[in-house]
Write a protein that holds these residues in place. Structure first.
Motif, mmCIF file in Angstrom:
data_model
loop_
_atom_site.group_PDB
_atom_site.id
_atom_site.type_symbol
_atom_site.label_atom_id
_atom_site.label_comp_id
_atom_site.label_asym_id
_atom_site.label_seq_id
_atom_site.Cartn_x
_atom_site.Cartn_y
_atom_site.Cartn_z
ATOM 1 N N GLU A 92 68.400 -48.335 -7.752
ATOM 2 C CA GLU A 92 67.359 -47.516 -7.162
ATOM 3 C C GLU A 92 66.103 -47.598 -8.015
ATOM 4 O OE1 GLU A 92 67.918 -43.032 -8.716
ATOM 5 O OE2 GLU A 92 69.533 -43.710 -7.384
ATOM 6 N N THR A 117 52.263 -39.872 1.035
ATOM 7 C CA THR A 117 53.271 -38.982 1.596
ATOM 8 C C THR A 117 52.592 -37.949 2.480
ATOM 9 O OG1 THR A 117 53.139 -37.570 -0.364
ATOM 10 C CG2 THR A 117 54.814 -39.305 -0.369
ATOM 11 N N GLU A 123 53.963 -34.640 -1.519
ATOM 12 C CA GLU A 123 55.062 -34.606 -2.482
ATOM 13 C C GLU A 123 55.129 -35.918 -3.241
ATOM 14 O OE1 GLU A 123 58.360 -35.991 0.869
ATOM 15 O OE2 GLU A 123 58.611 -34.125 -0.260
ATOM 16 N N PRO A 155 59.316 -40.834 -3.011
ATOM 17 C CA PRO A 155 60.773 -40.817 -3.244
ATOM 18 C C PRO A 155 61.238 -42.069 -3.968
ATOM 19 C CG PRO A 155 60.324 -41.460 -0.999
ATOM 20 C CD PRO A 155 58.985 -41.132 -1.604
ATOM 21 N N ARG A 156 62.423 -41.993 -4.503
ATOM 22 C CA ARG A 156 63.096 -43.166 -5.046
ATOM 23 C C ARG A 156 63.915 -43.787 -3.923
ATOM 24 N NH1 ARG A 156 63.040 -43.828 -10.413
ATOM 25 N NH2 ARG A 156 64.969 -45.061 -10.397
ATOM 26 N N VAL A 199 55.185 -42.252 3.898
ATOM 27 C CA VAL A 199 56.429 -41.496 3.828
ATOM 28 C C VAL A 199 56.252 -40.215 4.622
ATOM 29 C CG1 VAL A 199 58.137 -40.441 2.327
ATOM 30 C CG2 VAL A 199 56.889 -42.468 1.554
ATOM 31 N N ARG A 226 64.391 -42.423 6.978
ATOM 32 C CA ARG A 226 64.315 -42.104 5.552
ATOM 33 C C ARG A 226 65.683 -42.122 4.904
ATOM 34 N NH1 ARG A 226 60.286 -37.619 2.894
ATOM 35 N NH2 ARG A 226 61.048 -37.819 0.734
ATOM 36 N N GLU A 261 66.086 -44.268 1.430
ATOM 37 C CA GLU A 261 65.930 -43.391 0.268
ATOM 38 C C GLU A 261 67.227 -43.285 -0.502
ATOM 39 O OE1 GLU A 261 64.127 -38.943 -0.764
ATOM 40 O OE2 GLU A 261 64.650 -39.497 1.294
ATOM 41 N N SER A 292 69.832 -38.168 -3.763
ATOM 42 C CA SER A 292 69.339 -37.366 -4.895
ATOM 43 C C SER A 292 70.476 -37.007 -5.822
ATOM 44 C CB SER A 292 68.666 -36.087 -4.361
ATOM 45 O OG SER A 292 69.609 -35.361 -3.580
#
Length: 497
Positions: free
Chosen positions: A302, A329, A333, A336-337, A369, A490, A494, A497
């Motif tokens: 990632e 975005t 925000e 994202p990764r 995003v 997404r 993505e 998390s």
């Protein structure tokens, strides 16, 4: 040409080489890979034909009581049986698993002649089974190169003309004689020839498209395997770091013992201290290489979205082009990764390479995003997609690529470096070398596989590819440019998390 190859060494001919320096390779320059059928397949097909012919003659003679020239028909079928028995005997002596174009053409030609003799004995073009002459030509068109398939077609044409003029009367029930007018027989012959041409052309086109798609998919698989091998280098480096840790520790222990046993200001102590210093440096390097977790490749699998775009763009910088990389975005925000998939890396790299080849001076790579999707677009300020290419874009072997500026610059750099590294001959006055010609390697030509491979790989990850014009607002007379966008859900791209 890679840097490890000798540019002066003769290279083997490539099927992708252009016909002349002013042209680019295309799929039409590729030889057809059709090489016929295996001998076992031909034997099976002929046994099926023999069974059908024998059953037809038996029914016509025993049930309908047609007055057939029985001995002539049986002799034609016997010749086909003898041919098949001989082929079956050859199966035990040679490798029949490999197709052979010449052998296939010979067997199909024999089948055409044998069927023509049977038809000539049983009414010629008045016999409804003359339609079977289409079958060998269709098989030839689907399995043989062009010249041999055309030869089979000409053989059927000659057989049709011969059957129009030379044939026995059509067998019919006793006391009844069926004579069709010549105009009707001419129509049957014309319909037969039309059917042969149509079915053969259809089979040829389908087989050619299947071969192109097969080659393109094989190329796609090779590209994906190469990207996966590159992605696996991180794990290999971590394993090497663990393996090298033990001998490095031994070197440090021995170096400390040497330092302790040597005179304080002696040369041996200085060498031992240097060994310790370099061993410590090696340990730091191995520590960085072994930072990959034991349980998997999460740290390498990632990456930040902006870092992914920079990785894709970096190899193409430095060719008098301005690259703009940005991430936007919807709610402001942090970006994202995302998962660093080999398919995504190679697919996006191909899109950026295409944009760099066609751009006049600027390429923009931007990620958008939103709450539900991630979209990455590549926009250039070049001439845009030609109107005749756009509807077929994404098919294999569809291209309008020129010799791009990035490729010309790379070839010029390689030629310059080779010329600079070449030693001058002793005893001769060194003169300023002439500029080397821009030799573009065969893999750099416009094969039309790049976008196909990129689209296949990106769609494999769940992305949808959209193409169209570039920036809609530009000065009058300026090129519109081209825009290629890839959109993922997404959750598909993505990283968790």
């Amino acid at each position: 040409m890679s840097l490890s190859q000798d540019p002066l060494a003769p290279q083997p001919p490539s099927p992708f080489a252009p016909d002349d320096p002013g042209r680019f390779p295309a799929w039409r320059n590729l030889p057809r890979r059709s090489r016929g059928l295996s001998l076992r397949t031909l034997v099976i097909l002929r046994w099926m034909a023999i069974a059908g012919q024998s059953a037809t003659i038996a029914v016509a003679t025993l049930y309908f009581h047609f007055d057939l020239p029985l001995w002539g028909c049986l002799a034609a079928i016997a010749a086909s049986v003898a041919m098949n028995l001989n082929a079956t005997a050859r199966l035990k002596r040679i490798d029949s698993s490999l197709p052979d174009g010449g052998m296939t053409a010979a067997h199909l030609g024999f089948d055409i002649l044998q069927l023509s003799i049977l038809l000539g004995l049983t009414g010629g073009l008045q016999n409804p089974f003359c339609l079977l002459l289409v079958a060998p030509v269709t098989v030839a068109a689907a399995s043989l190169p062009g010249r041999q398939a055309a030869l089979m077609g000409l053989l059927v044409l000659a057989a049709t003309v011969s059957l129009f003029f030379v044939s026995l009367p059509l067998p019919w029930q006793a006391g009844t004689e069926l004579n069709l007018p010549p105009l009707y027989r001419f129509g049957i012959g014309l319909a037969l020839i039309t059917g042969v041409i149509f079915t053969a052309a259809y089979a040829w086109r389908v087989a050619a498209d299947a071969e192109k798609l097969e080659l393109a998919l094989a190329t796609t698989q090779d590209v994906l395997q190469r990207e996966q091998r590159l992605a696996a280098l991180g794990g290999l480096a971590a394993a090497a770091a663990h393996e090298l840790g033990t001998p490095l520790a031994t070197i440090q222990v021995v170096a400390r013992e040497l330092l302790r046993a040597s005179a304080k200001d002696g040369a041996a102590a200085e060498d031992a201290a240097l060994i310790l210093q370099q061993a410590e440096r090696c340990r730091d390097i191995l520590k960085r290489l072994s930072q990959q977790p034991e349980g998997g490749e999460a740290a390498f699998a990632e990456v930040g979205l902006k870092a992914l775009l920079e990785e894709v763009v970096e190899p193409h910088r430095g060719f008098d082009l301005a690259f703009e990389v940005s991430v936007r975005t919807a709610s402001g925000e942090p970006p994202p990764r995302v998962r660093r998939l080999p398919e995504v890396v190679h697919g996006l790299s191909t899109l950026v390479e295409n944009a760099a080849d066609f751009a006049n001076g600027r390429v923009r790579v931007r990620a958008l995003v939103d709450a539900g999707f991630i979209e990455i677009e590549v926009v250039d300020d070049g001439p845009g997609f030609p109107a005749d290419i756009l509807p077929r874009l994404g098919e294999p072997y569809v291209t309008s690529r020129p010799q791009g500026k990035a490729r010309r610059a790379l070839a010029a750099q390689i030629a310059a470096s080779v010329a600079a590294a070449a030693p001058g001959r002793k005893g001769r006055k060194t003169t300023k070398p002439e500029p080397a010609p821009e030799a573009i390697s065969p893999s750099q030509g416009g094969m039309g596989l790049g976008f196909f491979i990129a689209r296949t790989l990106l769609e494999r990850t769940g992305g949808k590819v959209f193409v169209g014009p570039g920036d809609p607002v530009q000065a009058k007379g300026q090129p519109k440019g081209a825009r290629v966008a890839v959109r993922w859900a997404r959750t598909a791209l993505e990283a968790p998390s």
